[in-house]
Scaffold this active site. Structure first.
Site, PDB file in Angstrom:
ATOM      1  N   ASP A   1      33.666  36.869 141.954  1.00 33.47           N
ATOM      2  CA  ASP A   1      34.902  37.643 141.813  1.00 33.47           C
ATOM      3  C   ASP A   1      35.659  37.781 143.136  1.00 33.47           C
ATOM      4  O   ASP A   1      36.669  38.469 143.203  1.00 33.47           O
ATOM      5  CB  ASP A   1      34.614  39.020 141.229  1.00 33.47           C
ATOM      6  CG  ASP A   1      33.684  39.879 142.102  1.00 33.47           C
ATOM      7  OD1 ASP A   1      33.346  39.440 143.233  1.00 33.47           O
ATOM      8  OD2 ASP A   1      33.295  40.980 141.660  1.00 33.47           O
TER       9      ASP A   1
ATOM     10  N   ASP B   1      41.241  26.524 154.139  1.00 33.49           N
ATOM     11  CA  ASP B   1      40.043  26.249 153.335  1.00 33.49           C
ATOM     12  C   ASP B   1      39.075  25.438 154.201  1.00 33.49           C
ATOM     13  O   ASP B   1      38.652  25.890 155.248  1.00 33.49           O
ATOM     14  CB  ASP B   1      40.452  25.531 152.046  1.00 33.49           C
ATOM     15  CG  ASP B   1      39.400  25.629 150.948  1.00 33.49           C
ATOM     16  OD1 ASP B   1      38.200  25.618 151.269  1.00 33.49           O
ATOM     17  OD2 ASP B   1      39.779  25.687 149.764  1.00 33.49           O
TER      18      ASP B   1
END
Length: 283
Positions: free
Chosen positions: A118, A194
């Site tokens: 999450d 990233d």
């Protein structure tokens, strides 16, 4: 400088393509689909491809010095032998958490990242896993542990915790990261940092999630080059090929209603620069 030339190395529909890594022992590029639980290889000389399905979500796959792969998996770190025999090196499952990006340090240890499914703040870690399976937590309380790479002289290590929007730099001292400070902060609207790789000039290439691009920054943190790409979710990059001059970029399509046709494919920018040989895991 902006570079626009790219090619589709492998047309695919990976849900979350990640972790390109050149394996000089086999002459292949290794890359993964995290949520597809797949490890892919690609041989640019022949076009040959292989795919292996893992039993868990896989965050990274890196070559081992003895052959085979080390895998950063949902429940820990595993070893895949050349004959495809699998065994756990470190198993420590945490409910709601999965593996993410990983890198092999100059000393042959695996720096393995984790994150919550999450993406809860502070739910991830970066750990140093030794060949005997001993784990040392280097960074607790990170959110989305991502790109990690070392300078050519091995004195600096770069790291991304994606929601911070930063590429951070540490001194690399006795196998540990020391004195964390920001190298680059990605501006609003340009995506989030990233995966990354470091080239032979010491410059840092970082893929921008949601930014449809790969950027190159100098060791001083100055923007040096931009490579726009058609896939919005660019996830990671690595140099490959026999002379380490081609930059391979993984992409994703997770959560996109109308993904570009290249989303989920492995892309390549030919003759983008000169990469560094990457060490193999010593376990």
């Amino acid at each position: 400088m902006t570079t626009t030339a790219y090619e589709v190395a492998v047309a695919a529909e990976a849900t979350l393509g990640e972790g390109p890594t050149w394996d000089p022992a086999t002459g292949r590029l290794i890359w993964i689909d995290v949520l597809g639980s797949r490890v892919h290889t690609y041989d640019p000389a022949t076009g040959g491809r292989t795919t292996r399905t893992t039993e868990q979500h896989v965050g990274a796959a890196k070559p081992r010095a003895a052959g085979g792969l080390v895998l950063n998996l949902r429940d820990g770190v595993g070893l895949l032998d050349p004959d495809d025999t699998f065994r756990w090196l470190l198993r420590e499952p945490v409910p709601g958490r999965r593996a993410n990006d990983a890198a092999v340090a100059p000393d042959g240890t695996l720096w393995a990242g984790t994150m919550r499914y999450d993406e809860a703040a502070g739910g991830g870690t970066l750990s140093r896993v030794s060949p005997d399976g001993t784990a040392t937590t280097l960074l607790p309380d990170v959110t989305v542990s991502n790109g990690t790479g070392w300078s050519p002289d091995g004195r600096r290590v770069y790291y991304v915790d994606t929601p911070t929007r930063r590429v951070d730099v540490f001194d690399y001292v006795d196998g540990l990261p020391v004195d964390r400070r920001p190298l680059v902060t990605i501006e609003e609207g340009a995506g989030h940092p990233d995966g990354l790789t470091v080239d032979a000039d010491g410059c840092v290439w970082v893929a921008l999630w949601g930014g449809a691009a790969v950027r190159r920054y100098t060791p001083e943190g100055e923007l040096d080059r931009v490579v726009p790409l058609p896939a919005t979710l660019t996830t990671a990059c690595a140099f490959g090929g026999a002379d380490l001059t081609d930059l391979y970029v993984t992409t994703a399509r997770v959560g996109l209603d109308r993904p570009h046709p290249t989303a989920g494919s492995l892309l390549v920018i030919p003759d983008a620069g000169k990469g560094l040989p990457q060490p193999a895991f010593q376990g």
